[in-house]
Scaffold this active site. Structure first.
Site, PDB file in Angstrom:
ATOM      1  CE  LYS A 100      -2.471  -0.991   3.686  1.00 61.98           C
ATOM      2  NZ  LYS A 100      -2.167  -2.422   3.925  1.00 61.98           N
ATOM      3  CB  THR A 101       3.620   2.414   2.164  1.00 59.77           C
ATOM      4  OG1 THR A 101       2.869   2.319   3.376  1.00 59.77           O
ATOM      5  CG2 THR A 101       4.537   3.621   2.233  1.00 59.77           C
ATOM      6  CD  GLU A 143      -0.247   3.431   3.071  1.00 63.66           C
ATOM      7  OE1 GLU A 143      -0.576   2.495   3.841  1.00 63.66           O
ATOM      8  OE2 GLU A 143       0.887   3.929   3.047  1.00 63.66           O
TER       9      GLU A 143
END
Length: 426
Positions: A100-101, A143
């Site tokens: 996600k990051t 996110e």
């Protein structure tokens, strides 16, 4: 939380907050205009119009309890994120167990290259943007965390799902319930961008798919690896476009790049714009980050704390490492270790030089069945370490010039790795 604080400051709000200890992060927030208190105390909420709390904060937190006693509005982090997102034109929410990051940061660079008007809320530290970048109000990239179903509060215009591997089963109860939550998140959006290599693609209609599978709408062709970094040509539909050479390690990051390119395609931007944004991306801290050297060995830190993430980090390390590979793994939460115990054993068992460091508990109380010691006892070639001093002695006796030490975990193992890189430790 700190990225949301920066976002509110950029929007003109007065922001205060507290943390357990003073850090470089709290100092940077103070420089940005936030009022920071060290230590949690009821007096810290005086004068606040609202108090924002994370899922890691219990109902007995003195600040949260005082806010409720005074009748001050209390808002969860996920609720605040949804409110902030509503201030922007198009919201892109990025979900998944892994990546996600990095995918959020990549997407921010891509949409900034495309439009020059993107604001990003990132769960880690992009090497250029940090964890928050205010570039304009046309796009908001964030996110979307699946923990306790927080991502279902966000109603993005575009939902990206990178993968749906099992995690946070202490919240969901089963992998099937988790998969259904991902499906609900995707369906709640204006359109979904899904990984064709993941089972979610069979359950939800996608505006675009991405992945290594050639049935993907957006994929990579002529994939090449050199020193752990990958290059490829971008294929969208039946057409092949620009060559992209990523500046970050690991084959898994090709998928993150394809996800960002797919978003640009959904929004109608030429592939060349997406390629320019991906070339500009330099990486995120704690994602296969070189942090220094110890006794001549290279120290690398990676946030991997799930079996599949560990597998990806080890694959990359083997591509890069030329000497002995030593791995120091810190489990993150007792529940994750207990619920995915056999998977951790499977991925770590092949390692010959492994140290399992004491668990980072985060929000949890001790659980012997999910402890680092219990995991180490099931790994034939591992040692268990309880203190930083034990780690230091082990490394001093075990590594030499040309070796690689890979620190894995989402807890304070990163801080420990950086300490070993400092001359004073040696």
């Amino acid at each position: 939380m700190s990225a949301l604080a920066r976002c509110l400051l950029a929007l003109g709000f007065s922001v205060s907050g507290s943390d357990v200890v003073a850090t470089a992060l709290t100092a940077s927030l103070e420089r940005a205009g936030a009022q920071v208190s060290i230590g949690h105390g009821a007096e810290n909420v005086a004068g606040a119009d609202a108090v924002v709390y994370t899922s890691a904060v219990g109902d007995d937190d003195p600040e949260l309890a005082e806010a409720r006693r005074r009748g001050i509005e209390t808002v969860s982090r996920a609720q605040l994120l949804s409110l902030v997102a509503g201030c922007f034109g198009t919201v892109v929410g990025i979900a998944g167990c892994h990546g996600k990051t990095t995918a959020t940061a990549m997407c921010a660079h891509v949409l900034q290259a495309c439009s020059g008007a993107c604001t990003a809320h990132i769960g880690g530290e992009d090497l250029e943007y940090g964890n928050f970048f205010a570039g304009g109000d046309r796009y908001f990239v964030t996110e979307a965390c699946e923990y306790e179903k927080n991502f279902l509060l966000l109603k993005p215009d575009i939902a990206i799902i990178l993968n749906t591997d099992a995690d946070h089963l202490e919240c969901y109860g089963s992998a099937e319930a988790l998969e259904e939550a991902y499906a609900l998140f995707a369906r709640s959006a204006g359109c979904a961008v899904l990984c064709a290599d993941d089972p979610i693609a069979e359950k939800v209609h996608a505006a675009r798919t991405f992945g290594f599978s050639q049935k993907s709408d957006v994929t990579a062709v002529h994939l090449r690896e050199s020193g752990g970094k990958y290059s490829f040509y971008l294929r969208i539909g039946e057409k092949i476009f620009d060559k992209i050479a990523l500046n970050v390690y690991g084959r898994h990051n090709v998928l993150n790049a394809l996800a960002a390119a797919a978003v640009a395609d959904v929004l109608g931007y030429p592939p060349a714009f997406a390629a320019a944004g991906l070339r500009a991306f330099r990486g995120v801290r704690r994602r296969f980050e070189h942090v220094g050297n110890f006794c001549g060995a290279e120290l690398i830190a990676d946030y991997a704390h799930h079996p599949r993430e560990i597998e990806a980090a080890l694959h990359t390390a083997r591509e890069v490492c030329r000497g002995q590979l030593v791995v120091i793994f810190q489990p993150h939460t007792y529940s994750r270790t207990r619920l995915l115990f056999d998977d951790f054993v499977s991925v770590l068992s092949p390692l010959h030089d492994l140290v399992v460091y004491k668990t980072f508990p985060a929000r949890e109380k001790f659980d012997a069945a999910g402890s680092a010691r219990a995991l180490a006892e099931k790994l034939p070639n591992s040692l268990y370490a309880e203190t930083v001093r034990e780690l230091e002695v082990y490394l001093a006796c075990s590594v030499r010039a040309g070796d690689t030490v890979l620190f894995l975990g989402a807890g304070d193992i990163y801080t420990i790795a950086r300490r070993f890189a400092e001359p004073a430790v040696r």
